[in-house]
Enzyme design. Sequence first.
Site, mmCIF file in Angstrom:
data_model
loop_
_atom_site.group_PDB
_atom_site.id
_atom_site.type_symbol
_atom_site.label_atom_id
_atom_site.label_comp_id
_atom_site.label_asym_id
_atom_site.label_seq_id
_atom_site.Cartn_x
_atom_site.Cartn_y
_atom_site.Cartn_z
ATOM 1 N N HIS A 49 21.619 36.838 -84.491
ATOM 2 C CA HIS A 49 21.949 36.304 -83.374
ATOM 3 C C HIS A 49 23.369 34.679 -83.588
ATOM 4 O O HIS A 49 23.679 34.201 -82.545
ATOM 5 C CB HIS A 49 20.909 35.004 -82.603
ATOM 6 C CG HIS A 49 19.422 36.314 -82.599
ATOM 7 N ND1 HIS A 49 19.553 37.281 -81.890
ATOM 8 C CD2 HIS A 49 18.177 36.491 -83.067
ATOM 9 C CE1 HIS A 49 18.901 37.791 -81.235
ATOM 10 N NE2 HIS A 49 17.477 37.477 -82.311
ATOM 11 N N ASP A 85 16.676 45.930 -84.440
ATOM 12 C CA ASP A 85 15.502 44.673 -84.675
ATOM 13 C C ASP A 85 15.474 44.677 -82.801
ATOM 14 O O ASP A 85 16.611 44.954 -82.965
ATOM 15 C CB ASP A 85 16.652 43.510 -85.089
ATOM 16 C CG ASP A 85 15.584 42.404 -84.976
ATOM 17 O OD1 ASP A 85 15.591 41.875 -84.074
ATOM 18 O OD2 ASP A 85 15.529 41.463 -85.820
ATOM 19 N N HIS A 87 14.855 42.117 -81.058
ATOM 20 C CA HIS A 87 15.608 41.758 -80.073
ATOM 21 C C HIS A 87 17.304 42.107 -80.235
ATOM 22 O O HIS A 87 17.544 42.414 -81.719
ATOM 23 C CB HIS A 87 15.775 40.272 -81.017
ATOM 24 C CG HIS A 87 14.418 39.636 -80.396
ATOM 25 N ND1 HIS A 87 13.194 39.695 -81.675
ATOM 26 C CD2 HIS A 87 13.701 38.909 -79.212
ATOM 27 C CE1 HIS A 87 12.218 39.576 -81.517
ATOM 28 N NE2 HIS A 87 12.424 39.072 -80.274
ATOM 29 N N ASP A 168 10.882 43.747 -86.653
ATOM 30 C CA ASP A 168 10.139 42.994 -85.874
ATOM 31 C C ASP A 168 9.670 44.612 -84.928
ATOM 32 O O ASP A 168 9.021 44.399 -83.840
ATOM 33 C CB ASP A 168 10.384 42.343 -85.410
ATOM 34 C CG ASP A 168 11.743 42.068 -84.831
ATOM 35 O OD1 ASP A 168 12.654 42.955 -84.915
ATOM 36 O OD2 ASP A 168 12.252 40.539 -84.429
#
Length: 226
Positions: A49, A85, A87, A168
């Site tokens: 991120h 991931d 996200h 995740d």
Amino acid sequence: MAALDPDTIMGPGTWASALAAAGVATTAVKEAIAAKGTAFAATRPPGHHALASQAMGFCFVNNVVIAARHAQTLGCPRVLIVDWDVHHGNGTQALVEADPSIRFVSMHQYPWYPGTGAADERGVGNVFNVPRPGGLPRATYVRDLMAAVDAALTDWKPDLLLVSAGFDSLAGDPLGEFTLEPDDITHWTAALRERMQGRPVVGVLEGGYRLDRLAAGVCAHVRALA
């Protein structure tokens, strides 16, 4: 202690940890290239991120992009990054989307944090986003990520593959709604290695917030790399 955003807290040891994580990723790349094999970087904090001048989403520096740039200095000019991931790796996309020497494939829950990663975000033709809702059958996610990888590999041969390996995306993680199991990580890792045909493959740890699932996912990935 300082809050850089609602999720990202910086303490006295944070910057040293962030630099160490980036160093782990670059060392893994160096070792994989030297051995013409595989490596895994157990990086904490994660990185995908992080933007060029902004920390966010638990991430301070973008480990996988630093690793990609390091690989390029070591004679691997074309780098593929695959991010599974749950996200979207908004920082990774922002840092590479104008550079055709790096291709970025991301499978992620959408709409979901951080809100980026729509299918029409294509960079200079080097970004391959696979936005999917949570709760789909495992096989759908497995199939769709590999279809995007194959699209990225059409008429293009990377010298090195980096996996932004976020766990995740496994079923039961509190920050995601995907339904994947460790066996799917094994399958993906083996399939990616097959497509690389002996060229270096490096996993770089991203998210994962249920420790038993994180451990199971990492073990599946590392065993398949080995």
